[in-house]
Structure formats: structure tokens, C-alpha cells
Design an enzyme around this catalytic site. Sequence first.
Site, mmCIF file in Angstrom:
data_model
loop_
_atom_site.group_PDB
_atom_site.id
_atom_site.type_symbol
_atom_site.label_atom_id
_atom_site.label_comp_id
_atom_site.label_asym_id
_atom_site.label_seq_id
_atom_site.Cartn_x
_atom_site.Cartn_y
_atom_site.Cartn_z
ATOM 1 N N GLY A 20 7.227 -4.194 5.847
ATOM 2 C CA GLY A 20 6.847 -4.421 7.232
ATOM 3 C C GLY A 20 5.708 -5.413 7.326
ATOM 4 O O GLY A 20 4.930 -5.571 6.378
ATOM 5 N N GLY A 40 0.815 -1.213 0.000
ATOM 6 C CA GLY A 40 0.000 0.000 0.000
ATOM 7 C C GLY A 40 0.848 1.264 0.000
ATOM 8 O O GLY A 40 0.743 2.099 -0.907
ATOM 9 N N TYR A 53 5.935 -5.522 17.247
ATOM 10 C CA TYR A 53 5.921 -4.457 16.235
ATOM 11 C C TYR A 53 6.411 -3.133 16.842
ATOM 12 O O TYR A 53 7.228 -2.422 16.241
ATOM 13 C CB TYR A 53 4.493 -4.331 15.708
ATOM 14 N N ASP A 69 0.195 -9.732 15.325
ATOM 15 C CA ASP A 69 -0.271 -9.222 16.608
ATOM 16 C C ASP A 69 -0.724 -10.321 17.566
ATOM 17 O O ASP A 69 -1.374 -11.289 17.166
ATOM 18 C CB ASP A 69 -1.454 -8.264 16.392
#
Length: 244
Positions: free
Chosen positions: A89, A14, A152, A93
Site C-alpha cells: 500500500g 513495516g 486512500y 495525501d
Amino acid sequence: MSKRVALVTGGMGGLGTAICIALAQAGRSVVAADVAVTPERLALFQQATAGLDIQVAELDVADHQACGELVRTLQADAGSLDILVNNAGITRDATLRKMDPAQWEAVLDVNLGSAFHLCRHAIDGMQARGFGRVVNISSISGQTGNFGQTNYAAAKAGLHGFTMALAREVAAKGITVNSVSPGYIETPMTRAMPPEVRERTVASVPVGRIGAPEDIARAVAFLTDDATGYITGANLPVNGGLFM
Ligand code: NAD
């Protein structure tokens, strides 16, 4: 002067696609490096970037040797590597109590290890030519922390330290090293958020909207400009005022 050559990791994602387009529009010769380049993804990317000086290279940024090979190929084929945008990246999570070592390692390797691997191979060439621009894409999570993201947030906060330390090492050689910390930007990464979390997040942004990939791309184009050689070791938050 020949065109500056830019390498953008995660270049087909993106933010990566918008960064590639912005750099190409700024007159750079761009290489988008990404993992798992399927024919479908490639076709979409080529459609989005048609008419621009943007090539694609397959690369796993967590692979130190592969990063070295790509940098050497670019230096041999294009003559130099002047601009490096460490943008690739991933998120994996989980709250700490539920996080397994594989989730920790994958996120640290791709988000932080990658900056070491690519800078380690690219910096000598930049130093020899007396010019370089490195931009590391960090995150607001690296400044504030975020629930379920110890991996992260640690990687992204680590990028800030990496940026400042490397900036000091190479400042006198014509190379700048900066980071950009996006807030919440409209990409596949944030589209994966649960709708209620997303709505709550957007409502809390002072400028009143989720960011566009172009908001980040503009910041990267600025920091990689030949004329911004006096900005180094800086972190530029692009977050609509979400954290200040
Ligand atoms: P994205 O998922 O759209 O793009 C990430 C890209 O990285 C993908 O193209 C993916 O294939 C590539 N990638 C993943 N693992 C890789 C590997 N091992 N080697 C090479 N490429 C790999 O995500 P995005 O939103 O465009 O994120 C880009 C960067 O911006 C990331 O570093 C992310 O952490 C950061 N960021 C994004 C946001 C946001 O709101 N979207 C906010 C803060 C920070």
C-alpha cells in the site's frame, strides 16, 4: 501434507515483514513480494528474517501481467499458492482540491487494483486444490474516511466490497477471503506523520498506545490458519478501539 505457500505483497515493509515472520513461524513457506528491492533493503530484511523460510521476489503489484507471472512461477516452483496477503500500500495525501489524477490513480492502482490482479491469477489454483486463504489489508481510513485521503479511503473502502464479493464467489470452494483494518501502527508509513498529528492520534486510542506490526501479523496468521475456514467475508479491525 506439504507446507502451505504464502505470498505477502509489500512483504518488506513495516507490516509486511511482521506478517512474513508470523506466517513463517506458523509453518508456512513464505514469499515476500515487493517493489524496488535494493541490496540495502534486502540485507536488512534478510537480517530481520534470518533462519525463517522466507524468500523475496520483486513485483510491482500494479502490473497485472507481472502478478500473473509471479503466481505462475510460484505454482511451478513451490507447487501451489495457498495463502495470499494483499498488503502492499501507498499514500499520496492531498485534499481533493489539490489532488492530481496521478495521485488518485497511483493509490487506487497499488492499494485496490493489486487485489484484483493477484486474486485474478491466484484463485483458479486455490479452487483446483480446494483450499485458499486471502487476506486484504485495508485500513481504518476505509471505515471512517480521513482528511486528505479521498484516494486512500476510497481504495481501502473498495477493498471491503471486493473482499465480500469475492468471498461469496469462492466460499463453496474451500477459499476464505477476509480483510484486516489496522488503526495506527508503528511503521515507516506512520512515522512520516507530523509529530503533533501523531501525538493527538495516539492520545485518542482507547487502549492508550500505537499498535505494533505484530498486532496485525497475529490477526493475519489467525485468518490464514487451516482451522479458520468458517470465517469469510469478514473485516477484522485491529485498531485499539479507535473505531468500533
Ligand atoms: P510500508 O510503507 O512500511 O510498507 C508498504 C510496502 O509496500 C513497502 O515495502 C513498499 O515497498 C511496498 N510497495 C509499495 N508500492 C508497491 C508496489 N507497487 N508493488 C509492490 N510493493 C509495493 O507501510 P505499512 O505501514 O507496512 O503498510 C502496509 C499496509 O498496511 C498498507 O496497505 C497500508 O495501507 C496498511 N495500513 C497501514 C497502517 C499503519 O498504521 N502503518 C494503517 C492502516 C493500514
